[in-house]
Scaffold this motif. Structure first.
Motif, PDB file in Angstrom:
ATOM      1  N   TRP A 192      85.789 -33.217   7.262  1.00  0.00           N
ATOM      2  CA  TRP A 192      87.108 -33.716   7.655  1.00  0.00           C
ATOM      3  C   TRP A 192      88.189 -33.399   6.625  1.00  0.00           C
ATOM      4  O   TRP A 192      89.378 -33.368   6.947  1.00  0.00           O
ATOM      5  N   MET A 193      87.779 -33.128   5.361  1.00  0.00           N
ATOM      6  CA  MET A 193      88.783 -32.893   4.323  1.00  0.00           C
ATOM      7  C   MET A 193      89.085 -31.409   4.121  1.00  0.00           C
ATOM      8  O   MET A 193      89.887 -31.044   3.270  1.00  0.00           O
ATOM      9  N   LEU A 236      88.570 -31.268  -7.061  1.00  0.00           N
ATOM     10  CA  LEU A 236      89.516 -32.378  -6.953  1.00  0.00           C
ATOM     11  C   LEU A 236      89.545 -32.976  -5.549  1.00  0.00           C
ATOM     12  O   LEU A 236      89.530 -34.204  -5.385  1.00  0.00           O
ATOM     13  N   VAL A 237      89.592 -32.125  -4.538  1.00  0.00           N
ATOM     14  CA  VAL A 237      89.634 -32.636  -3.161  1.00  0.00           C
ATOM     15  C   VAL A 237      88.309 -33.311  -2.810  1.00  0.00           C
ATOM     16  O   VAL A 237      88.286 -34.331  -2.109  1.00  0.00           O
ATOM     17  N   GLY A 238      87.203 -32.771  -3.314  1.00  0.00           N
ATOM     18  CA  GLY A 238      85.911 -33.403  -3.056  1.00  0.00           C
ATOM     19  C   GLY A 238      85.839 -34.807  -3.635  1.00  0.00           C
ATOM     20  O   GLY A 238      85.373 -35.749  -2.973  1.00  0.00           O
ATOM     21  N   MET A 239      86.311 -34.974  -4.863  1.00  0.00           N
ATOM     22  CA  MET A 239      86.314 -36.302  -5.481  1.00  0.00           C
ATOM     23  C   MET A 239      87.275 -37.236  -4.758  1.00  0.00           C
ATOM     24  O   MET A 239      86.967 -38.416  -4.531  1.00  0.00           O
ATOM     25  N   TRP A 240      88.436 -36.719  -4.395  1.00  0.00           N
ATOM     26  CA  TRP A 240      89.407 -37.539  -3.656  1.00  0.00           C
ATOM     27  C   TRP A 240      88.820 -38.015  -2.328  1.00  0.00           C
ATOM     28  O   TRP A 240      88.960 -39.186  -1.954  1.00  0.00           O
ATOM     29  N   ALA A 241      88.138 -37.113  -1.622  1.00  0.00           N
ATOM     30  CA  ALA A 241      87.553 -37.460  -0.325  1.00  0.00           C
ATOM     31  C   ALA A 241      86.454 -38.513  -0.478  1.00  0.00           C
ATOM     32  O   ALA A 241      86.358 -39.447   0.332  1.00  0.00           O
ATOM     33  N   GLU A 242      85.634 -38.373  -1.511  1.00  0.00           N
ATOM     34  CA  GLU A 242      84.598 -39.379  -1.743  1.00  0.00           C
ATOM     35  C   GLU A 242      85.223 -40.737  -2.035  1.00  0.00           C
ATOM     36  O   GLU A 242      84.723 -41.778  -1.590  1.00  0.00           O
ATOM     37  N   GLY A 243      86.320 -40.732  -2.781  1.00  0.00           N
ATOM     38  CA  GLY A 243      87.014 -41.987  -3.054  1.00  0.00           C
ATOM     39  C   GLY A 243      87.560 -42.627  -1.791  1.00  0.00           C
ATOM     40  O   GLY A 243      87.546 -43.856  -1.646  1.00  0.00           O
ATOM     41  N   LYS A 244      88.036 -41.802  -0.866  1.00  0.00           N
ATOM     42  CA  LYS A 244      88.518 -42.335   0.412  1.00  0.00           C
ATOM     43  C   LYS A 244      87.375 -42.984   1.192  1.00  0.00           C
ATOM     44  O   LYS A 244      87.537 -44.059   1.782  1.00  0.00           O
TER      45      LYS A 244
END
Length: 286
Positions: A112-113, A156-164
């Motif tokens: 989804w990200m 960065l986007v992977g970490m952000w997505a996991e945080g979401k």
């Protein structure tokens, strides 16, 4: 391949590689470098915009994650929320309001990200890549910027997505579905990913003395002949020494700064004697 930028050497280069280099140099010097490029691309700006955008932001994320190593478990959630806010701020220009994790999303499925990752990875090269006037060398440059951006955004986007998914976004939920050991594991996982990314990028802007030097000191990057342990080959005292003589070096010693120089603090105000080689005095008065 597989070496840091300190590793590659011309010593031992094969004849085939030498011939290939000569062909490439001849083509470049007689061809595309012989005239002003028609593309009109400001390559210094293209490279600078990527490093300027991410260098300090990556350091901040690394600092926040490292600081969580000593935080009690009950404080890790707040710390991870802070890291996630920093990631969100870094990625803000690329976030799409239509991109949200589906209900009951898992960190093993981050499809989804992908639109956010694509937007992040391609923003700085999309317009350049469609330029039909790029030379062969310029196409190589744009691929370098694109591939570097892809890896930065992947992390960065992977970490952000996991945080979401873990609901670290305070606006969405005041609580998280993670506790105790899981939080600690996530901190270590994120820290490793950021540190590995920064080690791979190996940008010169990060080469400095840490912790910072005192006022009476200066940050010095070792260079010949001012090393703690003399490198192979000639020395000021023995200029005829051959390169095969290793000058008694212990390569396992972390202070051996020939293979990989590490900046260190040296005094710039007397007294210069700090237990190192007398060259410290010579450096200090330059």
């Amino acid at each position: 391949m597989g070496k840091e930028r300190w590793g590659p050497r011309l010593e031992g280069i094969s004849k085939e590689d030498v011939d290939t280099l000569h062909v490439e140099l001849k083509r470049a010097l007689e061809g595309e470098w012989g005239s002003t490029p028609k593309s009109g691309v400001d390559w210094q700006a293209v490279f600078s915009v990527v490093s300027t955008r991410y260098a300090e932001r990556l350091e901040i994320v690394r600092y926040l994650l490292r600081s969580l190593s000593t935080v009690p478990r009950d404080g890790m959630l707040a710390g991870l929320r802070q890291v996630h806010r920093q990631l969100t701020a870094t990625l803000r220009p690329y976030l799409l309001y239509s991109v949200r994790p589906p209900p009951r999303a898992q960190t093993s499925d981050l499809q989804w990200m992908v639109p956010v990752w694509v937007h992040c990875a391609m923003t700085h090269t999309r317009a350049v890549e469609v330029n039909t006037e790029l030379t062969r060398s310029e196409r190589l440059l744009v691929r370098a910027v694109r591939d570097t951006s892809k890896d930065i955004c992947r992390v960065l986007v992977g970490m952000w997505a996991e945080g979401k998914i873990h609901k670290f976004d305070v606006e969405e939920s005041p609580s998280s579905n993670m506790k105790g050991t899981s939080l600690k594991q996530l901190v270590e996982n994120w820290k490793t990913r950021i540190e590995d990314l920064m080690a791979w990028l190996d940008w010169s802007i990060w080469v400095r003395c840490e912790p910072a030097c005192g006022y009476e000191e200066m940050c010095y990057m070792p260079q010949w002949p001012f090393f703690k342990h003399m490198p192979p080959g000639p020395t000021p005292e023995n200029p005829n020494k051959t390169t095969t003589e290793d000058n008694g070096r212990d390569r396992s010693n972390p202070d051996d700064d020939w293979d990989r120089p590490v900046p260190r603090c040296i005094r710039r105000i007397e007294p210069f004697d700090n237990g190192e080689h007398d060259w410290t005095f010579e450096i200090g008065i330059i």
